[in-house]
Design a protein around this motif. Sequence first.
Motif, PDB file in Angstrom:
ATOM      1  N   SER A   1       0.825  -1.220   0.000  1.00 52.96           N
ATOM      2  CA  SER A   1       0.000   0.000   0.000  1.00 52.96           C
ATOM      3  C   SER A   1       0.856   1.267   0.000  1.00 52.96           C
ATOM      4  O   SER A   1       0.407   2.317  -0.468  1.00 52.96           O
ATOM      5  N   LYS A   2       2.084   1.182   0.506  1.00 50.95           N
ATOM      6  CA  LYS A   2       2.941   2.362   0.622  1.00 50.95           C
ATOM      7  C   LYS A   2       3.948   2.492  -0.519  1.00 50.95           C
ATOM      8  O   LYS A   2       4.578   3.544  -0.665  1.00 50.95           O
ATOM      9  N   LEU A   3       4.132   1.447  -1.303  1.00 51.09           N
ATOM     10  CA  LEU A   3       5.076   1.528  -2.414  1.00 51.09           C
ATOM     11  C   LEU A   3       4.492   2.391  -3.532  1.00 51.09           C
ATOM     12  O   LEU A   3       3.350   2.192  -3.961  1.00 51.09           O
ATOM     13  N   ARG A   4       5.280   3.342  -4.021  1.00 50.30           N
ATOM     14  CA  ARG A   4       4.834   4.195  -5.120  1.00 50.30           C
ATOM     15  C   ARG A   4       5.486   3.799  -6.446  1.00 50.30           C
ATOM     16  O   ARG A   4       5.138   4.357  -7.494  1.00 50.30           O
ATOM     17  N   ILE A   5       6.425   2.890  -6.408  1.00 49.65           N
ATOM     18  CA  ILE A   5       7.072   2.394  -7.629  1.00 49.65           C
ATOM     19  C   ILE A   5       6.310   1.166  -8.124  1.00 49.65           C
ATOM     20  O   ILE A   5       5.564   0.541  -7.362  1.00 49.65           O
ATOM     21  N   PRO A   6       6.449   0.814  -9.409  1.00 50.83           N
ATOM     22  CA  PRO A   6       5.742  -0.362  -9.929  1.00 50.83           C
ATOM     23  C   PRO A   6       6.134  -1.647  -9.185  1.00 50.83           C
ATOM     24  O   PRO A   6       7.271  -1.799  -8.736  1.00 50.83           O
ATOM     25  N   VAL A   7       5.171  -2.548  -9.078  1.00 50.87           N
ATOM     26  CA  VAL A   7       5.397  -3.866  -8.476  1.00 50.87           C
ATOM     27  C   VAL A   7       4.961  -4.903  -9.503  1.00 50.87           C
ATOM     28  O   VAL A   7       3.789  -4.957  -9.883  1.00 50.87           O
TER      29      VAL A   7
END
Length: 395
Positions: A101-107
């Motif tokens: 939820s906190k990652l702003r980079i692609p996963v």
Amino acid sequence: MANILVMIPSGEVYDHDCVRWYSYQNIQRSINHYHNIGDAFVYDSSLKLLTFDRLDVVEIREFKQEVVDRANAEYDYVFLRGSNYIHDHMTWPEGTEQVLSKLRIPVIAFGVGAQAPATGKLTLSDESKRIWQMFADKSTTLGVRGTYTAEVLWDLGIKNVRIVGCPTAFRNRDPELRIDLPALESVRNVGITMRREVSSHYSPDVKTYLTRHRDFVKDMSRRFDTVLMMQGEVEEKKLLWGTDEQKAEAWNELHNNNWLKSWYFDEELDELYRSRLWYSDVVADYENIVRSKDLVLGYRLHGNLMALSNGTPSVYFSYDSRTAEFAETFAIPCYDVYSDKPFVLEEYWDQSLFEKFNRTFYQRYRDMREFLDENYIPHRMPSPTARKTPQRKAA
């Protein structure tokens, strides 16, 4: 070039894109622990497809804000190592949802798969449903193993999927890879990928599974110079590398198991276990051994795929939805372990069957390359060349 993170790695990385198990130099540290080296195949193969300067691990066992802040500031994307994550027993590490939820980079989900139970419909937990929706929201597409996995995700409302198979198939980055069968009479050295471990949760008939496995190994070993290729099972590791006490302990464990002593081990298989077992904690060792074989076949999805990716013929033995889906994705010749007839190698030693694989591999290679491109992932997969139509000779 890119700075990248991996989620759920499997092994330690050396020489930039090579993987081995963490304690490979001291087997006693992990001899009592089962780790499927096939997971390391996928990790190693994934790295061989990607272009990157720096690789680190993103920790999801617990949420730490400073770790996520660093990921967002210093890295370009996260990839989830391909594996069998979509099943009704999957429990994600405690911090997974909060980290995602906190990652702003692609996963990026990189060749993930679903596993159906032996009976009934696959039912995912609410946690799994939320997590897969988060993966879908954080990438252009999800790279999945095959049609069944795509259908499971579609039923969850996740439609941005692309079928790519598995990175192991493409580890040598050869869009023109082919399997061309030699004469069967010339085959001498054969690798058998072993899986004596079986669960009634995924196998509809354990007795048939084990007796067919036993008879197949014995038949191939009478005909060819075979190696029994294991993938990290504790007892087999002890038989190969253990102390005298550990070897005795492993032998007793194997022969006191009710299923194995009833349907698997006999005098002939015992002798093969004493003389033909092979295992390594280093992915490169597996690649070297399959390259030395005329044929590799059997029960291990990634062991067989390692052979095919190196141009060595392989036949799959299908015993659950995972192996069936994989054989379908790549059109690999496949024997159904639960069929009403025994395995006959001659029935699969047919170039027309492998031409289906050759054609499908070419298409799947393009699918994998397009998946990386559409997710803006720098990679090392060359563009497939246009295939030329053979010219007929003038009369």
